[in-house]
Design a protein around this motif. Structure first.
Motif, PDB file in Angstrom:
ATOM      1  N   SER A 153     -51.853 -97.307  65.869  1.00 41.48           N
ATOM      2  CA  SER A 153     -51.938 -96.616  67.157  1.00 41.48           C
ATOM      3  C   SER A 153     -50.569 -95.992  67.410  1.00 41.48           C
ATOM      4  O   SER A 153     -49.551 -96.706  67.431  1.00 41.48           O
ATOM      5  CB  SER A 153     -52.298 -97.599  68.275  1.00 41.48           C
ATOM      6  OG  SER A 153     -52.220 -96.965  69.532  1.00 41.48           O
ATOM      7  N   SER A 155     -48.207 -93.384  69.859  1.00 39.97           N
ATOM      8  CA  SER A 155     -48.135 -92.738  71.164  1.00 39.97           C
ATOM      9  C   SER A 155     -46.724 -92.236  71.431  1.00 39.97           C
ATOM     10  O   SER A 155     -45.739 -92.858  71.028  1.00 39.97           O
ATOM     11  CB  SER A 155     -48.568 -93.700  72.275  1.00 39.97           C
ATOM     12  OG  SER A 155     -47.750 -94.852  72.300  1.00 39.97           O
ATOM     13  N   ARG A 156     -46.640 -91.102  72.125  1.00 41.61           N
ATOM     14  CA  ARG A 156     -45.347 -90.554  72.518  1.00 41.61           C
ATOM     15  C   ARG A 156     -44.820 -91.367  73.704  1.00 41.61           C
ATOM     16  O   ARG A 156     -45.556 -91.673  74.637  1.00 41.61           O
ATOM     17  CB  ARG A 156     -45.508 -89.084  72.899  1.00 41.61           C
ATOM     18  CG  ARG A 156     -44.231 -88.396  73.375  1.00 41.61           C
ATOM     19  CD  ARG A 156     -43.225 -88.194  72.251  1.00 41.61           C
ATOM     20  NE  ARG A 156     -42.038 -87.503  72.733  1.00 41.61           N
ATOM     21  CZ  ARG A 156     -41.844 -86.181  72.666  1.00 41.61           C
ATOM     22  NH1 ARG A 156     -42.775 -85.421  72.137  1.00 41.61           N
ATOM     23  NH2 ARG A 156     -40.739 -85.638  73.118  1.00 41.61           N
ATOM     24  N   ASP A 157     -43.539 -91.679  73.661  1.00 42.48           N
ATOM     25  CA  ASP A 157     -42.945 -92.546  74.685  1.00 42.48           C
ATOM     26  C   ASP A 157     -41.700 -91.887  75.285  1.00 42.48           C
ATOM     27  O   ASP A 157     -40.675 -92.529  75.501  1.00 42.48           O
ATOM     28  CB  ASP A 157     -42.599 -93.906  74.070  1.00 42.48           C
ATOM     29  CG  ASP A 157     -42.312 -94.967  75.116  1.00 42.48           C
ATOM     30  OD1 ASP A 157     -42.745 -94.803  76.267  1.00 42.48           O
ATOM     31  OD2 ASP A 157     -41.635 -95.959  74.778  1.00 42.48           O
ATOM     32  N   GLY A 158     -41.813 -90.568  75.522  1.00 39.70           N
ATOM     33  CA  GLY A 158     -40.737 -89.856  76.198  1.00 39.70           C
ATOM     34  C   GLY A 158     -39.569 -89.495  75.300  1.00 39.70           C
ATOM     35  O   GLY A 158     -39.693 -89.418  74.074  1.00 39.70           O
ATOM     36  N   GLU A 159     -38.419 -89.280  75.937  1.00 39.43           N
ATOM     37  CA  GLU A 159     -37.197 -88.913  75.250  1.00 39.43           C
ATOM     38  C   GLU A 159     -36.195 -90.067  75.346  1.00 39.43           C
ATOM     39  O   GLU A 159     -36.282 -90.915  76.234  1.00 39.43           O
ATOM     40  CB  GLU A 159     -36.584 -87.658  75.878  1.00 39.43           C
ATOM     41  CG  GLU A 159     -37.517 -86.458  75.917  1.00 39.43           C
ATOM     42  CD  GLU A 159     -37.770 -85.876  74.541  1.00 39.43           C
ATOM     43  OE1 GLU A 159     -36.793 -85.830  73.746  1.00 39.43           O
ATOM     44  OE2 GLU A 159     -38.907 -85.471  74.264  1.00 39.43           O
ATOM     45  N   ARG A 173     -39.052 -90.155  71.366  1.00 40.12           N
ATOM     46  CA  ARG A 173     -39.314 -91.568  71.084  1.00 40.12           C
ATOM     47  C   ARG A 173     -40.821 -91.772  70.952  1.00 40.12           C
ATOM     48  O   ARG A 173     -41.597 -91.311  71.772  1.00 40.12           O
ATOM     49  CB  ARG A 173     -38.754 -92.440  72.206  1.00 40.12           C
ATOM     50  CG  ARG A 173     -39.030 -93.943  72.008  1.00 40.12           C
ATOM     51  CD  ARG A 173     -38.275 -94.757  73.032  1.00 40.12           C
ATOM     52  NE  ARG A 173     -38.619 -94.357  74.395  1.00 40.12           N
ATOM     53  CZ  ARG A 173     -37.847 -94.610  75.454  1.00 40.12           C
ATOM     54  NH1 ARG A 173     -36.692 -95.247  75.319  1.00 40.12           N
ATOM     55  NH2 ARG A 173     -38.230 -94.206  76.655  1.00 40.12           N
ATOM     56  N   TRP A 174     -41.197 -92.500  69.916  1.00 37.83           N
ATOM     57  CA  TRP A 174     -42.604 -92.786  69.633  1.00 37.83           C
ATOM     58  C   TRP A 174     -42.791 -94.293  69.475  1.00 37.83           C
ATOM     59  O   TRP A 174     -41.902 -94.998  69.006  1.00 37.83           O
ATOM     60  CB  TRP A 174     -43.052 -92.093  68.345  1.00 37.83           C
ATOM     61  CG  TRP A 174     -43.027 -90.606  68.441  1.00 37.83           C
ATOM     62  CD1 TRP A 174     -41.937 -89.784  68.270  1.00 37.83           C
ATOM     63  CD2 TRP A 174     -44.110 -89.760  68.764  1.00 37.83           C
ATOM     64  NE1 TRP A 174     -42.285 -88.479  68.445  1.00 37.83           N
ATOM     65  CE2 TRP A 174     -43.622 -88.425  68.759  1.00 37.83           C
ATOM     66  CE3 TRP A 174     -45.466 -89.989  69.041  1.00 37.83           C
ATOM     67  CZ2 TRP A 174     -44.432 -87.331  69.025  1.00 37.83           C
ATOM     68  CZ3 TRP A 174     -46.280 -88.892  69.303  1.00 37.83           C
ATOM     69  CH2 TRP A 174     -45.761 -87.590  69.295  1.00 37.83           C
ATOM     70  N   ARG A 175     -43.971 -94.756  69.862  1.00 39.91           N
ATOM     71  CA  ARG A 175     -44.322 -96.147  69.621  1.00 39.91           C
ATOM     72  C   ARG A 175     -45.417 -96.190  68.555  1.00 39.91           C
ATOM     73  O   ARG A 175     -46.408 -95.470  68.632  1.00 39.91           O
ATOM     74  CB  ARG A 175     -44.832 -96.830  70.888  1.00 39.91           C
ATOM     75  CG  ARG A 175     -45.175 -98.300  70.650  1.00 39.91           C
ATOM     76  CD  ARG A 175     -45.712 -98.978  71.899  1.00 39.91           C
ATOM     77  NE  ARG A 175     -46.050-100.371  71.631  1.00 39.91           N
ATOM     78  CZ  ARG A 175     -46.661-101.154  72.508  1.00 39.91           C
ATOM     79  NH1 ARG A 175     -46.989-100.696  73.712  1.00 39.91           N
ATOM     80  NH2 ARG A 175     -46.944-102.402  72.176  1.00 39.91           N
ATOM     81  N   SER A 177     -47.819 -98.997  66.478  1.00 43.17           N
ATOM     82  CA  SER A 177     -48.242-100.393  66.515  1.00 43.17           C
ATOM     83  C   SER A 177     -49.590-100.562  65.834  1.00 43.17           C
ATOM     84  O   SER A 177     -50.440 -99.666  65.873  1.00 43.17           O
ATOM     85  CB  SER A 177     -48.343-100.862  67.979  1.00 43.17           C
ATOM     86  OG  SER A 177     -48.875-102.171  68.061  1.00 43.17           O
ATOM     87  N   ASP A 183     -44.968-103.636  65.563  1.00 43.82           N
ATOM     88  CA  ASP A 183     -44.749-102.813  66.750  1.00 43.82           C
ATOM     89  C   ASP A 183     -43.312-102.306  66.721  1.00 43.82           C
ATOM     90  O   ASP A 183     -42.375-103.109  66.809  1.00 43.82           O
ATOM     91  CB  ASP A 183     -45.004-103.634  68.016  1.00 43.82           C
ATOM     92  CG  ASP A 183     -45.171-102.759  69.254  1.00 43.82           C
ATOM     93  OD1 ASP A 183     -44.402-101.794  69.401  1.00 43.82           O
ATOM     94  OD2 ASP A 183     -46.066-103.043  70.072  1.00 43.82           O
ATOM     95  N   GLN A 185     -40.476 -98.867  67.733  1.00 38.11           N
ATOM     96  CA  GLN A 185     -40.167 -97.593  68.363  1.00 38.11           C
ATOM     97  C   GLN A 185     -39.410 -96.746  67.356  1.00 38.11           C
ATOM     98  O   GLN A 185     -38.462 -97.224  66.711  1.00 38.11           O
ATOM     99  CB  GLN A 185     -39.319 -97.790  69.620  1.00 38.11           C
ATOM    100  CG  GLN A 185     -40.068 -98.405  70.780  1.00 38.11           C
ATOM    101  CD  GLN A 185     -39.215 -98.493  72.031  1.00 38.11           C
ATOM    102  OE1 GLN A 185     -38.033 -98.817  71.964  1.00 38.11           O
ATOM    103  NE2 GLN A 185     -39.806 -98.198  73.172  1.00 38.11           N
TER     104      GLN A 185
END
Length: 225
Positions: A153, A155-159, A173-175, A177, A183, A185
């Motif tokens: 999975s 997901s984009r997690d901002g900058e 930044r991406w997560r 998992s 898991d 970043q």
């Protein structure tokens, strides 16, 4: 997910115009655990025609009162062609536990023979080496620590501002998992250059600090993908 393989490759290719045309590229990361220097992660990419050879060496030593309480070592060699994994030859010493991952392409699939998994893997499998954001578009990853296959999975997690040896760098930044025991970043700059990875290290945060972000890893991948 707003990330596509095409935009990733285009961003990386933009770095090729200058010195990034070099056929070899290397980066050294200092590994921090709870702010303490516990090791290093070295990655080198070498282009030979349409083949990309990836060499990764990791050494971690966690000390308590000056005594080595935990040691981790990895030697990993991968071969990629046209953006597809061709082979993996990896050995791990996880504080005395020996693990291995061997994999090789057989037509449209990868055949894995590893400590924790043996069997087929998808043709477009990614590995947990992180060196290209192209991997973020792939739904299945192979652990280079154990050989296990992860359904990912992403997901984009901002900058985020990433510390480097020469200052701060702004990165996406991406997560990533598997919804269970994997898991992380991941951080990539505007050129698709791998800047860092962060994860939990037995109750303490681990973060990678690169010696530089010169665009060369992304460029070599773009030339051979």
């Amino acid at each position: 997910m707003d990330l596509t393989r095409r935009t990733m490759i285009a961003g990386a290719a933009a770095a090729v115009a200058g010195p990034a045309r070099a056929r070899t590229a290397a980066r050294r990361f200092t590994i921090l655990r709870g702010g303490d220097d516990v090791g290093r992660h070295e990655i080198a990419l070498t282009r030979e025609g349409d083949t990309l050879n990836v060499a990764i060496d990791v050494e971690i030593v966690v000390r308590v009162l000056g005594i080595a309480a935990y040691r981790y070592e990895m030697t990993n060699r991968e071969v990629w062609r046209s953006g597809l994994l061709q082979s993996v030859d990896c050995s791990v010493n996880d504080d005395g536990e020996r693990k291995r991952v061997n994999a090789a392409r057989n037509g449209e699939k990868i055949v894995v023979d590893a400590s924790f998994y043996s069997g087929p893997a998808p043709s477009e499998i990614a590995t947990t080496t992180y060196f290209t954001p192209d991997f973020l578009t792939r739904p299945r990853w192979m652990s280079t620590d154990s050989g296990e296959l992860y359904a990912m999975s992403i997901s984009r997690d901002g900058e985020a501002s990433v510390r480097t040896a020469s200052g701060e760098a702004q990165c996406a930044r991406w997560r990533a998992s598997n919804g269970s025991d994997f898991d992380v970043q991941l951080f990539y700059d505007a050129n698709g250059e791998w800047a860092s990875v962060a994860f939990d290290g037995r109750g303490e945060p681990i973060i990678y600090v690169p010696d530089s972000l010169d665009g060369r890893l992304a460029a070599l991948w773009a030339e051979t993908a």
